[in-house]
Design an enzyme around this catalytic site. Structure first.
Site, mmCIF file in Angstrom:
data_model
loop_
_atom_site.group_PDB
_atom_site.id
_atom_site.type_symbol
_atom_site.label_atom_id
_atom_site.label_comp_id
_atom_site.label_asym_id
_atom_site.label_seq_id
_atom_site.Cartn_x
_atom_site.Cartn_y
_atom_site.Cartn_z
ATOM 1 N N LYS A 267 0.868 -1.024 -0.157
ATOM 2 C CA LYS A 267 -0.092 -0.210 0.147
ATOM 3 C C LYS A 267 0.933 1.170 -0.068
ATOM 4 O O LYS A 267 1.675 1.459 0.961
ATOM 5 C CB LYS A 267 -0.831 0.260 1.249
ATOM 6 C CG LYS A 267 -1.786 1.261 1.607
ATOM 7 C CD LYS A 267 -2.503 1.392 2.739
ATOM 8 C CE LYS A 267 -3.034 2.704 2.988
ATOM 9 N NZ LYS A 267 -4.077 2.328 4.021
ATOM 10 N N ASP A 272 -2.614 10.263 3.496
ATOM 11 C CA ASP A 272 -3.964 9.998 3.790
ATOM 12 C C ASP A 272 -4.822 10.759 4.557
ATOM 13 O O ASP A 272 -4.578 10.970 5.688
ATOM 14 C CB ASP A 272 -4.007 8.633 4.330
ATOM 15 C CG ASP A 272 -5.356 7.962 4.597
ATOM 16 O OD1 ASP A 272 -6.385 8.552 4.154
ATOM 17 O OD2 ASP A 272 -5.679 7.022 5.460
ATOM 18 N N LYS A 279 -10.113 12.850 7.970
ATOM 19 C CA LYS A 279 -9.675 12.550 9.471
ATOM 20 C C LYS A 279 -9.778 13.811 10.106
ATOM 21 O O LYS A 279 -9.754 14.802 9.654
ATOM 22 C CB LYS A 279 -8.203 12.098 9.164
ATOM 23 C CG LYS A 279 -8.063 10.524 8.785
ATOM 24 C CD LYS A 279 -6.471 10.068 8.642
ATOM 25 C CE LYS A 279 -6.421 8.865 8.056
ATOM 26 N NZ LYS A 279 -7.233 7.701 8.763
ATOM 27 N N ASP A 349 -12.026 6.987 3.769
ATOM 28 C CA ASP A 349 -10.983 6.795 4.602
ATOM 29 C C ASP A 349 -10.575 5.383 4.721
ATOM 30 O O ASP A 349 -9.267 5.095 4.983
ATOM 31 C CB ASP A 349 -11.052 7.288 6.068
ATOM 32 C CG ASP A 349 -9.809 7.596 6.612
ATOM 33 O OD1 ASP A 349 -8.692 7.617 6.134
ATOM 34 O OD2 ASP A 349 -9.947 7.840 7.893
ATOM 35 N N ARG A 353 -7.510 -0.472 0.935
ATOM 36 C CA ARG A 353 -8.174 -1.938 0.494
ATOM 37 C C ARG A 353 -8.656 -1.624 -0.921
ATOM 38 O O ARG A 353 -8.494 -2.564 -1.880
ATOM 39 C CB ARG A 353 -9.346 -2.272 1.039
ATOM 40 C CG ARG A 353 -10.549 -1.298 1.373
ATOM 41 C CD ARG A 353 -11.315 -1.607 2.557
ATOM 42 N NE ARG A 353 -10.536 -1.129 4.110
ATOM 43 C CZ ARG A 353 -11.422 -1.201 5.138
ATOM 44 N NH1 ARG A 353 -12.478 -1.822 5.279
ATOM 45 N NH2 ARG A 353 -10.844 -1.014 6.366
HETATM 46 N N1 BES Z 1 -4.043 4.565 7.012
HETATM 47 C C1 BES Z 1 -5.164 4.346 7.808
HETATM 48 C C2 BES Z 1 -4.913 3.357 8.931
HETATM 49 C C3 BES Z 1 -3.876 3.776 9.841
HETATM 50 C C4 BES Z 1 -4.303 4.493 11.239
HETATM 51 C C5 BES Z 1 -2.540 3.495 9.742
HETATM 52 C C6 BES Z 1 -3.672 4.951 11.963
HETATM 53 C C7 BES Z 1 -1.767 3.909 10.817
HETATM 54 C C8 BES Z 1 -2.183 4.507 11.891
HETATM 55 C C9 BES Z 1 -6.210 3.903 6.907
HETATM 56 O O1 BES Z 1 -6.493 4.277 5.723
HETATM 57 C C10 BES Z 1 -7.624 4.245 7.541
HETATM 58 O O2 BES Z 1 -7.626 5.333 7.535
HETATM 59 N N2 BES Z 1 -8.407 3.235 8.091
HETATM 60 C C11 BES Z 1 -9.400 3.338 8.826
HETATM 61 C C12 BES Z 1 -10.687 2.127 8.483
HETATM 62 C C13 BES Z 1 -11.968 2.384 8.722
HETATM 63 C C14 BES Z 1 -12.717 3.911 7.929
HETATM 64 C C15 BES Z 1 -12.797 1.255 8.614
HETATM 65 C C16 BES Z 1 -9.249 3.290 10.248
HETATM 66 O O3 BES Z 1 -8.578 2.388 10.673
HETATM 67 O O4 BES Z 1 -10.054 3.936 11.135
HETATM 68 ZN ZN ZN Z 2 -4.670 4.677 4.802
HETATM 69 MN MN MN Z 3 -7.640 6.014 5.389
#
Ligand code: BES
Ligand code: ZN
Ligand code: MN
Length: 499
Positions: A267, A272, A279, A349, A353
């Site tokens: 990835k 992000d 976020k 967010d 995936r």
């Molecule tokens: N890149 C983030 C996950 C992440 C969070 C990595 C903190 C490292 C530290 C990912 O893209 C994300 O935002 N995931 C969400 C998924 C949710 C919306 C189902 C998450 O984990 O909150």
């Molecule tokens: Zn991410």
């Molecule tokens: Mn994300």
């Protein structure tokens, strides 16, 4: 820093510093014992004063020890012999290299390979020594206006070994140096901020790798190429950004062209923001590390090219930036992935995936032996396992076992979580074939279940490295994990294939 083996008498070495271990004042390592004899009991006398107990991580620098040629002797605490396990050994290596860095020592003789580490071989201890010593000198100074003065570092390290072990240790030195170059490649790119490390920047880094190593060929797909291939999921993420997304493909040819490759997919979200599902500000700056999976692919490709590993490996990076804009994907949008399956994007967010699923369909054409994707995918992985273990998911028990073993071997550990069908219902969508998020429950597992829908045609594993790949706050920086695990996994396969 150059490593060599040394089979002579440590007392006679003309190096700048001899590094020896001590368990406690009554229990020296064999080299420390030798130095003590030569100096007529000086080492024991110093220890008896009690300034150093021999606990793990303690160090004491002695000058001009009588009878010892080298001007310095560094005592390193080893703790109790029967407690000397992997984490303690690694922390002993760190303290030794940190203590040396505080001196003017340019050359050192390290006598730490004579000690026994629970369940570990000499090949293991010596490779880790090389890796840790090299890694301890790493500083990321690229973004400083004036590069700070480099701390003193060793130019030559001699490793005390018995003559019978010389060849084995030389092999370990070679492996350790190759892993360290992958680690450096990883950190140099993952520590860069989002305004510099864009998808285009990552593509250039991959092209440079092909220039550096004859075994590697790099190919880059543009957004137009990806649109033509039907990568609607990838494009749904990338379309909100002014930075064009890239699908980066690095091929390492180490055996016959027709041999099926091992595939790694990383990835590579260079930043992000969350997209329209923006976020909050807390922690958003850490999202410069949302390309650590991609960087681990780049790092691993560097190491295997350095070793010229006799297997074929394809490393793919799905590089895009997740931004909100007038062109960005809206929550509720439905897109068609390259596999033909449609996805209702309820949360922009959950973008990792989306870029991964199209990359994972794309690599079907390689007829891979195994496929591993690596991603900073879910915050929930941090909650579940903390920073000690990456979360591992797989549709193949043998592959999962091999990866857990590689993680244990390198102390870059992973822990397996289930992807039972029961969890799949969380992704049921009223309008499309699936939605991209479930509810609050088990969100690391549900994310893995989403990816599993695109990997049914081959043996696949997924590593969620959200917790393990970087540190935030004062110690902000990439850790280089899971380069150790991945390179070991591939080295093991190369051995198994008898090449
Ligand atoms: N890149 C983030 C996950 C992440 C969070 C990595 C903190 C490292 C530290 C990912 O893209 C994300 O935002 N995931 C969400 C998924 C949710 C919306 C189902 C998450 O984990 O909150
Ligand atoms: Zn991410
Ligand atoms: Mn994300």
């Amino acid at each position: 820093m150059q490593f060599r083996t040394f089979t002579g008498n440590p007392v006679k070495s003309r190096t700048h510093c001899v590094v020896v271990g001590v368990h406690d004042k009554n229990n020296l390592s064999s080299s420390a014992e030798r130095l003590d004899k030569t100096s007529r009991g000086y080492i024991k006398k110093v220890l008896a004063r009690g300034d150093m107990s021999g606990a793990v991580g303690q160090t004491l620098l002695l000058q001009d020890v009588r009878g010892v040629q080298a001007p310095r002797v560094l005592l390193v605490g080893l703790g109790k012999a029967r407690d000397l396990d992997t984490p303690r050994f690694l922390s002993i290596l760190n303290s030794a290299s940190q203590a040396l860095a505080k001196t003017q020592t340019k050359q050192a003789l390290i006598c730490l390979l004579e000690i026994d580490v629970t369940d570990r071989s000499l090949a293991w201890t010596s490779q880790r020594l090389v890796e840790r010593f090299l890694e301890s000198t790493y500083r990321f100074t690229e973004m400083k206006g004036k590069p700070p003065k480099k701390p003193n570092s060793l130019t030559r390290v001699d490793l005390l070994v018995s003559p019978d072990d010389t060849e084995d240790v030389k092999d370990s030195i070679r492996l350790g140096e190759a892993v360290a170059s992958g680690v450096t490649a990883h950190k140099n790119i993952s520590n860069l901020p989002g305004n510099i490390c864009t998808p285009t920047f990552m593509a250039d880094a991959a092209k440079n790798l092909a220039k550096e190593y004859a075994s590697i060929t790099t190919k880059v797909l543009s957004e137009a190429d990806m649109t033509k291939l039907g990568m609607g999921a990838f494009m749904a993420v990338s379309q909100g950004s002014d930075q064009p997304g890239k699908m980066i493909i690095m091929e390492h040819q180490g055996s016959a062209k027709a041999d099926r490759p091992f595939v790694l997919v990383g990835k590579g979200i260079t930043f992000d923001t969350g997209g329209i599902s923006l976020k909050s500000n807390a922690g958003m700056a850490d999202m410069i590390f949302d390309m650590c999976g991609a960087a681990s692919v780049l790092g691993t490709m560097t190491t295997i090219a350095e070793l010229n590993l006799p297997i074929n490996v394809v490393g793919v990076i799905a590089a895009a930036e997740n931004m909100p804009s007038g062109g960005a994907t809206r929550p509720g949008d439905i897109v068609t992935s390259m596999s033909g399956q449609t996805i209702e994007i309820l949360n922009t967010d959950a973008e990792g995936r989306l870029v991964l699923c199209d990359a994972l369909t794309y690599i079907e054409k390689y007829n891979p032996v195994t496929v591993i994707d690596i991603a900073t995918l879910t915050g929930a992985a941090i909650v579940a396992l903390g920073s000690h273990a990456s979360a591992l998911f797989s549709n193949d028990d043998a592959l999962a076992r091999d990866m857990l073993d590689a993680g244990t071997a390198t102390h870059d550990r992973a822990w397996r979580l289930p992807i039972w069908e029961d969890y799949q219902t969380a992704l049921n969508s009223a309008l499309a074939d699936m939605q991209n998020v479930g509810g609050r429950e088990a969100s690391s597992i549900v994310a893995a279940c989403f990816i599993a829908r695109f990997t049914r045609k081959y043996r696949w594993a997924h590593l969620d490295i959200a917790a393990t790949s970087f540190k935030s706050g004062g110690a902000k920086g990439a850790t280089s994990r899971p380069v150790g695990l991945l390179t070991q996994y591939l080295i093991d396969r190369a051995r198994e294939y008898g090449a």
